[in-house]
Motif scaffolding. Structure first.
Motif, short mmCIF file in Angstrom:
data_model
loop_
_atom_site.label_atom_id
_atom_site.label_comp_id
_atom_site.label_asym_id
_atom_site.label_seq_id
_atom_site.Cartn_x
_atom_site.Cartn_y
_atom_site.Cartn_z
N VAL A 71 0.86 -1.18 0.00
CA VAL A 71 0.00 0.00 0.00
C VAL A 71 0.90 1.24 0.00
N THR A 72 0.77 2.07 -1.02
CA THR A 72 1.61 3.26 -1.10
C THR A 72 0.77 4.49 -1.44
N PRO A 73 1.17 5.64 -0.89
CA PRO A 73 0.58 6.87 -1.40
C PRO A 73 1.12 7.13 -2.80
N VAL A 74 0.37 7.85 -3.58
CA VAL A 74 0.78 8.20 -4.94
C VAL A 74 1.36 9.60 -4.92
N TYR A 75 2.59 9.71 -5.36
CA TYR A 75 3.24 11.02 -5.51
C TYR A 75 3.69 11.14 -6.96
N PHE A 76 3.18 12.13 -7.66
CA PHE A 76 3.57 12.38 -9.04
C PHE A 76 3.33 11.15 -9.93
N GLY A 77 2.25 10.42 -9.66
CA GLY A 77 1.89 9.27 -10.47
C GLY A 77 2.73 8.04 -10.21
N GLN A 78 3.49 8.04 -9.13
CA GLN A 78 4.36 6.93 -8.79
C GLN A 78 4.21 6.56 -7.32
N PRO A 79 4.76 5.39 -6.93
CA PRO A 79 4.81 5.10 -5.49
C PRO A 79 5.63 6.18 -4.78
N CYS A 80 5.36 6.40 -3.52
CA CYS A 80 6.11 7.42 -2.78
C CYS A 80 7.59 7.04 -2.70
N GLU A 81 8.42 7.99 -2.36
CA GLU A 81 9.86 7.80 -2.35
C GLU A 81 10.30 6.66 -1.44
N ARG A 82 9.72 6.55 -0.26
CA ARG A 82 10.11 5.46 0.64
C ARG A 82 9.78 4.09 0.03
N MET A 83 8.64 3.99 -0.62
CA MET A 83 8.30 2.73 -1.27
C MET A 83 9.26 2.46 -2.42
N LYS A 84 9.66 3.50 -3.13
CA LYS A 84 10.61 3.31 -4.22
C LYS A 84 11.96 2.86 -3.67
N TYR A 85 12.38 3.36 -2.51
CA TYR A 85 13.61 2.85 -1.88
C TYR A 85 13.50 1.34 -1.70
N PHE A 86 12.37 0.93 -1.12
CA PHE A 86 12.15 -0.50 -0.89
C PHE A 86 12.14 -1.26 -2.20
N PHE A 87 11.35 -0.80 -3.18
CA PHE A 87 11.26 -1.49 -4.47
C PHE A 87 12.64 -1.64 -5.11
N ASP A 88 13.39 -0.54 -5.16
CA ASP A 88 14.69 -0.56 -5.82
C ASP A 88 15.64 -1.55 -5.17
#
Length: 187
Positions: free
Chosen positions: A84-101
């Motif tokens: 579950v992520t908030p949407v920022y600029f049409g993408q997962p939020c930065e913290r979720m992107k840290y995790f994803f990456d």
């Protein structure tokens, strides 16, 4: 055990409500669930070690000492996952992107014991607070991540302040269906 990964510092916001709905659906159907709020945990961005690939590609571990190894282990041992992520600029939020990456770097090429998310059924939720725009592109990015780590994306739910009233019950239902095994399982 089912894992719910959320990523918003707003503990009373839309994303938190989605995590709670997933938890209620899972536990209401007889499953055990744990919410991992990565916005409150120590989680750093990828350092892109060495020549672009550090030890992650060969060992499935990261040099950064934070929550990532715990999440990898919990996902590996889980019966299913909600992200579950908030949407920022049409993408997962930065913290979720840290995790994803970082998870993707450790698990996408995991030839040691296969991806921790391999074959796991994952429900995806994109929570767009403001305009409500961006849920579709955020969910598409989340589905792509699932494919990279060999997970099986199931529900793809976009929620906004405009559809909250009927999507929160859908999230709860998706949690129950995850426990009941009512999703298509791919080999």
């Amino acid at each position: 055990m089912y894992i719910i990964i959320t990523s918003s510092p707003n503990t009373d916001g839309l994303t938190a409500s989605c995590g709670k709905a997933a938890y209620e659906g899972i536990t209401g159907a007889g499953g055990e669930a744990e919410i991992i709020d990565i916005s409150a945990a120590k989680l750093e961005p990828c350092r892109i070690c060495g020549n672009g690939w550090g030890q992650c590609r060969d060992t499935t571990t990261c040099v950064i000492g934070d929550i990532l190894p715990d999440i990898q282990k919990k996902i590996r041992e889980s019966e299913g996952v909600f992200i579950v992520t908030p949407v920022y600029f049409g993408q997962p939020c930065e913290r979720m992107k840290y995790f994803f990456d970082r998870f993707r770097r450790c698990e996408a090429f995991n030839n040691i014991n296969n991806s921790a998310a391999g074959g796991k059924q994952i429900n995806l939720v994109a929570a767009a607070g403001g305009s409500g725009n961006g849920t579709a592109t955020c969910l598409a990015e989340m589905v792509q991540w699932c494919r990279h780590v060999s997970a099986v994306p199931q529900e793809r739910l976009g929620i906004t302040r405009f559809n909250r009233e009927y999507i929160l019950p859908a999230i709860k239902d998706a949690g129950a269906r995850l426990v009941k095994g009512e999703y298509f399982k791919r080999p």
